[in-house]
Every structure is written in C-alpha cells, then in structure tokens.
Design an enzyme around this catalytic site. Structure first.
Site, mmCIF file in Angstrom:
data_model
loop_
_atom_site.group_PDB
_atom_site.id
_atom_site.type_symbol
_atom_site.label_atom_id
_atom_site.label_comp_id
_atom_site.label_asym_id
_atom_site.label_seq_id
_atom_site.Cartn_x
_atom_site.Cartn_y
_atom_site.Cartn_z
ATOM 1 N N HIS A 46 37.905 36.478 32.835
ATOM 2 C CA HIS A 46 37.717 35.577 31.693
ATOM 3 C C HIS A 46 38.201 36.287 30.429
ATOM 4 O O HIS A 46 38.197 37.520 30.353
ATOM 5 C CB HIS A 46 36.247 35.218 31.531
ATOM 6 C CG HIS A 46 35.721 34.309 32.585
ATOM 7 N ND1 HIS A 46 34.604 33.532 32.386
ATOM 8 C CD2 HIS A 46 36.136 34.047 33.854
ATOM 9 C CE1 HIS A 46 34.356 32.822 33.480
ATOM 10 N NE2 HIS A 46 35.270 33.126 34.386
ATOM 11 N N GLU A 48 36.806 36.747 27.570
ATOM 12 C CA GLU A 48 35.815 37.650 26.986
ATOM 13 C C GLU A 48 35.748 38.974 27.737
ATOM 14 O O GLU A 48 35.647 40.039 27.114
ATOM 15 C CB GLU A 48 34.414 37.023 27.013
ATOM 16 C CG GLU A 48 34.283 35.731 26.247
ATOM 17 C CD GLU A 48 34.404 34.496 27.129
ATOM 18 O OE1 GLU A 48 33.654 33.542 26.891
ATOM 19 O OE2 GLU A 48 35.257 34.484 28.043
ATOM 20 N N CYS A 76 30.282 31.666 29.240
ATOM 21 C CA CYS A 76 29.598 31.302 30.483
ATOM 22 C C CYS A 76 28.482 32.323 30.747
ATOM 23 O O CYS A 76 28.342 33.305 30.015
ATOM 24 C CB CYS A 76 30.607 31.298 31.630
ATOM 25 S SG CYS A 76 31.120 32.960 32.147
ATOM 26 N N CYS A 79 29.894 36.017 31.140
ATOM 27 C CA CYS A 79 30.363 36.604 29.884
ATOM 28 C C CYS A 79 29.210 36.832 28.909
ATOM 29 O O CYS A 79 29.164 37.858 28.231
ATOM 30 C CB CYS A 79 31.439 35.725 29.274
ATOM 31 S SG CYS A 79 32.945 35.664 30.281
#
Length: 145
Positions: A46, A48, A76, A79
């Site tokens: 992801h 992040e 999410c 993260c």
C-alpha cells in the site's frame, strides 16, 4: 497533499488503484509511496506502507516522531496499525474509504486510547480531487468511462 496526489497518479499509470502517500518532517518529504499491490504481487504494498519504509530508511529509525503522513485515501486497518506502531504524529487523508477506512469511517485505530500511541487526524483535505481519482479509475476499469 499535492505530492500524495502525484504519487497516486504514478500508481494509476501502472494500472494500480490510484492511491498515493508522502511523509513529511520539518517541511521536507522524507518518504513517498504509491499503491503497488498488483505490480509487486504483494498485499502489503500500500502507498502508506511504502512511504513508511522509505521514511524509516531516511531517518534510520523506526519511530517516525514529528512526522506527518499525507495520503489520498483513508488508511486501512493494516496501514493504520503500521502508523500507530511507527509513532507517526499526524495523519492527513483526502477521502474516506467506506469499505476499509480505519481513521474514523469503520473504526478509528489511529486514535484508539487503549494503544500506546494516538495520532492527530485530519480528514477531507482535497477530498473531491482525491475521490475523483478513484471514481474515474474504477469507471474506466468497469468500462463506464
């Protein structure tokens, strides 16, 4: 947030969901990331997570004290957990994630008082521009552009 949007556009150019993130300390970007899950075949890739890894390498530390994350989509659970573990001071996100948002939409892991760290949280910065990136991407993907 403009730099995070630029990262999201890099993801989109690769056919990835357009999500981007940057980490800032003392006014300088020390970590950048964009979604690479499909490209890398890695569910943890992801925006992040990539930005966190880069910022940690830059600081030579796992604690991202006095850092701010700017991300185009609400983090999410994975993260959000990494941001708490990394002791990030502040998270600023663009648009909500109604299916996985853990900065207040489904739950708020970033400000959970039972954890040993809570972040400052700002939502909705450049919300429409961030949301439009995702909407256009998924419309094209579904053939409704």
């Amino acid at each position: 947030m403009q730099a995070a949007i630029a990262e999201a556009k890099k993801a989109e150019a690769l056919g990835e969901v357009p999500i981007g993130a940057v980490i800032v300390k003392d006014g300088a970007i020390i970590g950048r990331g964009h979604n690479l899950r499909e490209t890398s075949l890695d569910p943890t890739a992801h925006a992040e997570m990539i930005a966190i890894r880069e910022a940690s390498r830059h600081l030579e530390a796992w604690r991202l004290l006095d850092c701010t994350l700017y991300v185009t989509l609400e983090p999410c659970p994975m993260c959000a957990g990494a941001l708490v573990q990394g002791r990030i001071r502040k998270v600023v996100y663009g648009t909500i994630d109604p299916k996985a948002g853990c900065a207040g939409t489904l739950m708020n892991l970033l400000q959970e008082p039972r954890f040993n760290h809570e972040t400052e949280l700002v939502g909705g910065l450049m919300k429409q521009e961030c949301a439009d990136l995702l909407t256009r991407f998924f419309r094209r993907l579904r053939g409704r552009a």
